[in-house]
Design an enzyme around this catalytic site. Structure first.
Site, PDB file in Angstrom:
ATOM      1  N   ASN A  32       1.044  -1.293  -0.117  1.00 43.39           N
ATOM      2  CA  ASN A  32      -0.019   0.136  -0.021  1.00 43.39           C
ATOM      3  C   ASN A  32       0.829   1.249   0.113  1.00 43.39           C
ATOM      4  O   ASN A  32       0.090   2.198  -0.011  1.00 43.39           O
ATOM      5  CB  ASN A  32      -0.984   0.009   1.193  1.00 43.39           C
ATOM      6  CG  ASN A  32      -0.159   0.157   2.571  1.00 43.39           C
ATOM      7  OD1 ASN A  32       0.895   0.172   2.649  1.00 43.39           O
ATOM      8  ND2 ASN A  32      -1.088   0.107   3.681  1.00 43.39           N
ATOM      9  N   LEU A  59      -4.599  -4.381   2.439  1.00 42.24           N
ATOM     10  CA  LEU A  59      -5.314  -5.502   2.536  1.00 42.24           C
ATOM     11  C   LEU A  59      -6.415  -5.266   3.270  1.00 42.24           C
ATOM     12  O   LEU A  59      -7.481  -6.139   3.428  1.00 42.24           O
ATOM     13  CB  LEU A  59      -4.221  -6.418   3.361  1.00 42.24           C
ATOM     14  CG  LEU A  59      -3.049  -7.181   2.709  1.00 42.24           C
ATOM     15  CD1 LEU A  59      -2.046  -7.828   3.748  1.00 42.24           C
ATOM     16  CD2 LEU A  59      -3.427  -7.806   1.626  1.00 42.24           C
ATOM     17  N   SER A 124       8.190 -12.371  14.719  1.00 40.69           N
ATOM     18  CA  SER A 124       9.168 -11.376  15.181  1.00 40.69           C
ATOM     19  C   SER A 124       9.808 -12.274  16.548  1.00 40.69           C
ATOM     20  O   SER A 124       9.009 -12.740  17.382  1.00 40.69           O
ATOM     21  CB  SER A 124       8.766 -10.107  15.738  1.00 40.69           C
ATOM     22  OG  SER A 124       9.878  -9.287  16.157  1.00 40.69           O
ATOM     23  N   ALA A 125      10.708 -12.062  17.007  1.00 37.43           N
ATOM     24  CA  ALA A 125      11.539 -12.666  18.149  1.00 37.43           C
ATOM     25  C   ALA A 125      10.875 -11.575  19.491  1.00 37.43           C
ATOM     26  O   ALA A 125      11.005 -12.344  20.627  1.00 37.43           O
ATOM     27  CB  ALA A 125      12.947 -12.328  18.219  1.00 37.43           C
ATOM     28  N   TYR A 148       2.740  -3.913  19.210  1.00 39.05           N
ATOM     29  CA  TYR A 148       3.169  -4.522  18.119  1.00 39.05           C
ATOM     30  C   TYR A 148       3.390  -6.104  18.159  1.00 39.05           C
ATOM     31  O   TYR A 148       3.102  -6.808  17.621  1.00 39.05           O
ATOM     32  CB  TYR A 148       4.504  -3.959  17.818  1.00 39.05           C
ATOM     33  CG  TYR A 148       5.329  -4.526  16.799  1.00 39.05           C
ATOM     34  CD1 TYR A 148       4.782  -4.691  15.303  1.00 39.05           C
ATOM     35  CD2 TYR A 148       6.561  -5.353  17.144  1.00 39.05           C
ATOM     36  CE1 TYR A 148       5.719  -5.474  14.500  1.00 39.05           C
ATOM     37  CE2 TYR A 148       7.410  -6.095  16.453  1.00 39.05           C
ATOM     38  CZ  TYR A 148       6.934  -6.495  15.148  1.00 39.05           C
ATOM     39  OH  TYR A 148       7.794  -6.997  14.217  1.00 39.05           O
ATOM     40  N   LYS A 152       1.483  -9.645  16.688  1.00 35.15           N
ATOM     41  CA  LYS A 152       2.575 -10.773  16.039  1.00 35.15           C
ATOM     42  C   LYS A 152       2.005 -12.261  16.806  1.00 35.15           C
ATOM     43  O   LYS A 152       1.681 -13.280  16.257  1.00 35.15           O
ATOM     44  CB  LYS A 152       3.848 -10.644  16.112  1.00 35.15           C
ATOM     45  CG  LYS A 152       4.265  -9.503  15.276  1.00 35.15           C
ATOM     46  CD  LYS A 152       4.058  -9.903  13.615  1.00 35.15           C
ATOM     47  CE  LYS A 152       4.875  -8.810  12.760  1.00 35.15           C
ATOM     48  NZ  LYS A 152       4.540  -8.846  11.502  1.00 35.15           N
ATOM     49  N   TYR A 176      12.397 -13.587  13.355  1.00 33.47           N
ATOM     50  CA  TYR A 176      13.683 -13.156  13.050  1.00 33.47           C
ATOM     51  C   TYR A 176      13.978 -12.060  14.220  1.00 33.47           C
ATOM     52  O   TYR A 176      13.019 -11.371  14.883  1.00 33.47           O
ATOM     53  CB  TYR A 176      13.951 -12.560  11.763  1.00 33.47           C
ATOM     54  CG  TYR A 176      12.667 -11.991  11.053  1.00 33.47           C
ATOM     55  CD1 TYR A 176      12.057 -12.732   9.993  1.00 33.47           C
ATOM     56  CD2 TYR A 176      12.493 -10.830  11.068  1.00 33.47           C
ATOM     57  CE1 TYR A 176      10.989 -12.404   9.396  1.00 33.47           C
ATOM     58  CE2 TYR A 176      11.516 -10.051  10.387  1.00 33.47           C
ATOM     59  CZ  TYR A 176      10.518 -10.772   9.621  1.00 33.47           C
ATOM     60  OH  TYR A 176       9.588 -10.222   8.921  1.00 33.47           O
ATOM     61  N   ASN A 198      15.216   0.906  14.264  1.00 32.13           N
ATOM     62  CA  ASN A 198      16.299  -0.025  14.385  1.00 32.13           C
ATOM     63  C   ASN A 198      17.772   0.655  14.780  1.00 32.13           C
ATOM     64  O   ASN A 198      17.849   1.840  14.374  1.00 32.13           O
ATOM     65  CB  ASN A 198      16.583  -1.123  13.101  1.00 32.13           C
ATOM     66  CG  ASN A 198      14.977  -1.714  12.961  1.00 32.13           C
ATOM     67  OD1 ASN A 198      14.345  -2.225  13.994  1.00 32.13           O
ATOM     68  ND2 ASN A 198      14.774  -2.163  11.851  1.00 32.13           N
TER      69      ASN A 198
END
Length: 338
Positions: A32, A59, A124-125, A148, A152, A176, A198
């Site tokens: 998007n 979506l 995600s870890a 967040y 997940k 990951y 990050n």
């Protein structure tokens, strides 16, 4: 036969599309463009030397999503689309629950309608929280410490419920750790919008002089040098891991979670020093107060991915740092030319 890649113009999605094409798959990208730019499509096409079908689509638009499946022979999906900022999720949890949950439920609903039952899910870890001493194995109890991460975790549980209730589905949950690096061409890399979430983008900004100094959150942790420890993984290793997972679910039914990391922990200062040594550049930094929610150490146990997927990380920390700087210099040069 086409692999649908949602969020395929994002950081990890774009690198995975390259790997899929190089492995002989046909791809359709939907994105998007809320956290990416259309220029990435041209960069992917330059690397793989072919045109890649792309549809700008959210979506949450169920009718348009249904049309995509109606008009394309989709056989499997790799699902990257979703919001991913921990801080933003804390400030606006409702937005994260609405977007990440509803978009994935829409996708699953349409997949079921068109009998497409193979999905590689970008998890995600973060789902491990801070309950366990690393290295972290996939069978540990899970606890997501922020909205967040909870989106997940909720989606992982939904996928597991679907498999338990209905035959024929196959899901790979890719947990990951800390992706950095960039494509060796310098054409693809992480392009964060606004304030980066990050560490590496902040290192790049400090090294280039775009910011005066990198902020290191906390220098008093109970580690060898006082900084947090993370399992950094090259984005191309992540991309290869997704392709391996796709191959796995083509042959097996069920739901399996896989860690993707190197299994090696590096401190923040390790990363800074390696970046400086590899690229012959200084990274000015200031040590500031700890950041709320940061855990001391997060390192993957990658034995399951190695055994079931035949996957192991190939890139070391030096390559991650070199490729990141190569990408960033290339982007800065192209911006100067424009």
């Amino acid at each position: 036969m086409t692999i649908l890649v949602t969020g395929g113009l994002g950081f990890i999605g774009s690198h995975t599309v390259v790997e899929l094409i190089e492995q002989g798959e046909d791809c359709l990208i939907i994105d998007n463009l809320s956290k990416s730019v259309i220029d990435v499509l041209e960069r992917i096409e330059t690397i793989v030397h072919k045109k890649i079908p792309f549809i700008q689509l959210d979506l949450l638009d169920l009718d348009k999503l249904r049309t995509v499946f109606k008009e394309n022979a989709i056989t499997a999906v790799i699902h990257f689309a979703g919001f991913k900022s921990v801080g933003e999720s804390v400030r606006n949890p409702l937005m994260y629950y609405q977007n990440n949950l509803m978009s994935t439920l829409n996708l699953l609903d349409v997949m079921k309608e068109f009998d497409v039952k193979k999905l590689v899910f970008s998890s995600s870890a973060t789902v491990y929280g801070d309950l366990h001493t690393p290295p972290l194995k996939e069978d540990l109890s899970l606890h997501a410490p922020n909205p967040y991460g909870r989106t997940k975790l909720m989606l992982e549980e939904i996928l597991q419920d679907i498999v338990a209730a209905q035959a024929g589905w196959s899901f790979a949950l890719m947990r990951y750790f800390n992706p950095i690096g960039a494509h060796k061409s310098g054409l693809l890399g992480e392009m964060p919008f606004g304030v980066p979430n990050n560490l590496m983008p902040h290192i790049l900004k400090a090294a280039s002089g775009e910011t005066s100094a990198l902020q290191v959150f906390g220098g008093d942790y109970e580690t060898e040098d006082g900084s947090c420890i993370r399992d950094f993984i090259h984005v191309m290793d992540l991309a290869k891991g997704h392709v391996k997972a796709l191959n796995y679910i083509k042959a097996f039914e069920g739901c399996e979670a896989f860690n993707l990391g190197t299994g090696i922990g590096y401190s923040v200062f390790d990363l800074i020093r390696t970046f400086e040594d590899v690229n012959s550049v200084k990274v000015p930094f200031d040590i500031v107060a700890r950041r709320e929610g940061d855990i001391v150490a997060s390192i993957a146990d990658i034995s399951k991915a190695s055994m079931l997927l035949g996957w192991d990380a190939q890139y070391d920390l030096q390559a991650m740092c070199y490729d990141s700087w190569n990408w960033y210099q290339n982007i800065l040069h192209s911006m100067t030319e424009d």
